[in-house]
Every structure is written in structure tokens, then in C-alpha cells.
Scaffold this motif. Sequence first.
Motif, PDB file in Angstrom:
ATOM      1  N   SER A 187       0.827  -1.201   0.000  1.00  0.00           N
ATOM      2  CA  SER A 187       0.000   0.000   0.000  1.00  0.00           C
ATOM      3  C   SER A 187       0.862   1.252   0.000  1.00  0.00           C
ATOM      4  O   SER A 187       0.570   2.229  -0.707  1.00  0.00           O
ATOM      5  CB  SER A 187      -0.922  -0.012   1.222  1.00  0.00           C
ATOM      6  N   ALA A 188       1.945   1.216   0.779  1.00  0.00           N
ATOM      7  CA  ALA A 188       2.841   2.371   0.828  1.00  0.00           C
ATOM      8  C   ALA A 188       3.522   2.602  -0.515  1.00  0.00           C
ATOM      9  O   ALA A 188       3.681   3.746  -0.958  1.00  0.00           O
ATOM     10  CB  ALA A 188       3.890   2.170   1.921  1.00  0.00           C
ATOM     11  N   GLU A 189       3.921   1.512  -1.183  1.00  0.00           N
ATOM     12  CA  GLU A 189       4.574   1.655  -2.481  1.00  0.00           C
ATOM     13  C   GLU A 189       3.606   2.193  -3.531  1.00  0.00           C
ATOM     14  O   GLU A 189       3.985   2.996  -4.387  1.00  0.00           O
ATOM     15  CB  GLU A 189       5.148   0.310  -2.924  1.00  0.00           C
ATOM     16  N   THR A 190       2.352   1.742  -3.468  1.00  0.00           N
ATOM     17  CA  THR A 190       1.347   2.259  -4.395  1.00  0.00           C
ATOM     18  C   THR A 190       1.124   3.748  -4.155  1.00  0.00           C
ATOM     19  O   THR A 190       1.034   4.543  -5.103  1.00  0.00           O
ATOM     20  CB  THR A 190       0.024   1.498  -4.222  1.00  0.00           C
ATOM     21  N   GLU A 191       1.048   4.117  -2.870  1.00  0.00           N
ATOM     22  CA  GLU A 191       0.878   5.534  -2.533  1.00  0.00           C
ATOM     23  C   GLU A 191       2.090   6.340  -2.982  1.00  0.00           C
ATOM     24  O   GLU A 191       1.957   7.462  -3.481  1.00  0.00           O
ATOM     25  CB  GLU A 191       0.677   5.680  -1.019  1.00  0.00           C
ATOM     26  N   ARG A 192       3.283   5.773  -2.788  1.00  0.00           N
ATOM     27  CA  ARG A 192       4.502   6.464  -3.203  1.00  0.00           C
ATOM     28  C   ARG A 192       4.504   6.719  -4.716  1.00  0.00           C
ATOM     29  O   ARG A 192       4.827   7.820  -5.177  1.00  0.00           O
ATOM     30  CB  ARG A 192       5.726   5.631  -2.814  1.00  0.00           C
ATOM     31  N   ALA A 193       4.135   5.693  -5.496  1.00  0.00           N
ATOM     32  CA  ALA A 193       4.122   5.834  -6.949  1.00  0.00           C
ATOM     33  C   ALA A 193       3.114   6.898  -7.380  1.00  0.00           C
ATOM     34  O   ALA A 193       3.390   7.709  -8.280  1.00  0.00           O
ATOM     35  CB  ALA A 193       3.796   4.490  -7.600  1.00  0.00           C
ATOM     36  N   ASP A 194       1.946   6.913  -6.710  1.00  0.00           N
ATOM     37  CA  ASP A 194       0.918   7.893  -7.058  1.00  0.00           C
ATOM     38  C   ASP A 194       1.381   9.307  -6.705  1.00  0.00           C
ATOM     39  O   ASP A 194       1.212  10.248  -7.495  1.00  0.00           O
ATOM     40  CB  ASP A 194      -0.383   7.553  -6.331  1.00  0.00           C
ATOM     41  N   LEU A 195       1.976   9.464  -5.525  1.00  0.00           N
ATOM     42  CA  LEU A 195       2.464  10.778  -5.111  1.00  0.00           C
ATOM     43  C   LEU A 195       3.611  11.239  -6.009  1.00  0.00           C
ATOM     44  O   LEU A 195       3.727  12.434  -6.317  1.00  0.00           O
ATOM     45  CB  LEU A 195       2.925  10.738  -3.652  1.00  0.00           C
ATOM     46  N   THR A 196       4.459  10.308  -6.422  1.00  0.00           N
ATOM     47  CA  THR A 196       5.564  10.665  -7.306  1.00  0.00           C
ATOM     48  C   THR A 196       5.037  11.199  -8.638  1.00  0.00           C
ATOM     49  O   THR A 196       5.549  12.190  -9.180  1.00  0.00           O
ATOM     50  CB  THR A 196       6.475   9.448  -7.557  1.00  0.00           C
ATOM     51  N   ARG A 197       3.998  10.545  -9.167  1.00  0.00           N
ATOM     52  CA  ARG A 197       3.390  11.033 -10.413  1.00  0.00           C
ATOM     53  C   ARG A 197       2.794  12.427 -10.214  1.00  0.00           C
ATOM     54  O   ARG A 197       2.956  13.310 -11.072  1.00  0.00           O
ATOM     55  CB  ARG A 197       2.317  10.050 -10.897  1.00  0.00           C
TER      56      ARG A 197
END
Length: 336
Positions: A187-197
Motif C-alpha cells: 500500500s505504501a509503495e502504491t501511494e509512493r508511486a501515485d504521489l511521485t506522479r
Amino acid sequence: MFFKSLFSADEDLGGRYPKSRIEEAIERVVKGTDSRLRLLPGYRKRLLAPVVGALDHAVALVDDLPPPLTVSRESYLEERQLAALFASPETMLEDLGRDLTFRGFLAGHRFHVGELTALLRAEMSERQVLGRDIVDGQMRRDVPQTLVNFVGHRLSDLAAGEEETRCLLKQRTFDHLVTLALGRLASAETERADLTRQRDLLRRKLSALEHGDLSFDSPDAPPNREALSRDLDRITEQLHALGTDERVLEIHLEMVCEVLTDARRQLWSRDISLHLDAMNIERHPRDPSGRRIILRELNDAQGHRSILLLLRFDPVELPPPEDFLTAADRYFRATR
């Protein structure tokens, strides 16, 4: 088997578990979450207390399960839990006999196996229906009622005795906590990828705004520089909380430790009390047509719920599953 040896006394160092087995449990956590955690110095020491706490919780959950119920036509009439979970004794025996885990267990044993113990899991659901009932002394139709259903019956952790089944369940419970920790990382990695975009998009917008490169397709009201900057600062701060590229492993280790330390709120069980009649319609506690049934329900932090019931049965009492060709032949004969 990991948990079977975990509680052996041959390496007892005065603690609850042998030191070598705790180290195995730590490695099991690392392998099940992020194997790169081994790159961090002192990761074993930091995981020690969370892992021991998770082991304690897994043991307590399983040890607290009620003794297994005997499965038979006779016990179906006596055990309210069995009568609630299965529509009839025939259905009970047929469903258990068709269970894929049970069939696989038998296939792996060339010789006759005696009485087995296993965990039965099922999902409980409630559905509002209209049915007949006596209201104010009169029989009425279309009376709102709550029908309790149990679906998804499946067996797991089959063994030749209760002790071994509970041992397997402790391993399953501990592994479930590891899976919840993995889910936290995912979940954290998914959130990280979304925030990075989002961050990269805001940076491009700010750059375009500063260089006057907004296209003719831009909105009538161009983006506000200050608002974009605030959004960019907020997202950058959120990304920092999730860990920069240099600190991502450190953050992952912290997350795993948090989940295991918080095991009691990640995975818990409770008794639920139902008052059901013979049709699994929920009744008022004072209604004589209903019987009080206590069931053990397992819950986790991701919202999954399952009814747990330990069973004891003799495989010879379960009918073999009917093969497809036999069933098809009987169907065609009946339709001629």
C-alpha cells in the motif's frame, strides 16, 4: 515443520522460544515482506521484540479456539454450530467430502488414515428477506426477516490429531500477520508511486508557468503559482514520510515492526452470539423457535472475516466426490 520445532524444549534458553527458532521466524518475516531488509545493519535486533510479540499473539489466538466438534449424522442433531453452518447432515458430509484440501490430503497418503482434525472456515452473511411469521397471534405473509447464510466452506490444516492441527494453525496465523505487513508495504509503495506522479506533474506545471509555456488548451483561469507550490510542498512532505529513495528500506523495516507490534489490532477473534431457528432466520432471544449459537469469528485489519470451527472426523464417513461423467450420465438418464 517450523512451528512444530519452535516449541520443542531441546534448545530452551530460558525464554519462551528457542533462540535458533526465533531467528528462523525473523528470517521468515524478512523473506515474506522485503528481503532487502537484510541490507540494514541490526535488522534482526530491531525485529526481535515485534516477532516474539507476534508469535505470542498467534499462539494465544489458536490456543483460545474451542475443542473440535465431532462430525457425524448424529452430532449434526446435537451440535448447534454444525446445524447452523450446514443445511442438513447429508449436505455437511458431502461438502466436506468434496473439499479440495481434504481430497489432496487423502491423495498424499497411500494407506488408510484414521480420524482427522481440521479447521473449517466459512463466511457469514446476512440477507433481508420476506417470509411467513406469526405477528400478534396471526400468521402473516411478507414479514421482514433476517436470513443468516454461511458460504465458502473450506478445510485447512488437516492432521492426525488436534495438537498437530493447532500447531499448523499457529504457523498460519503468524504467516497471516506477515502477509498483513506485506500488504502495508504494498500500500505504501502504491501511494509512493501515485504521489511521485503527482509531484512530477506539479513540477512540470510550475516550470511551464514560469517559462510561459502553457498551451492554448490550458484552462481559462491559469494555475495559481502559490497554490501549485503549496500542493508540491504537501506532496513532497508526504513522500518524505513514506521514505526517500535512500531511506525506503528503513521505512519498510519500521512499517513491518509496527504491524507485528500491533498484532492484537491487526488480527483478532471474537465470539458472536446468534439466535437462529431451523431455517437460519434470526429470532429474538426470547423467541422459543430460536436457539442461541456461539460462533468464533476471525477478523483482520483489512476487513476480512471468517467463521472458525475445529472439526474431528473419520474420512470413511465422508462420501467420495461424484465424478463429472457419472453425474452427467445420471442427468441424461433422468431427462430421457
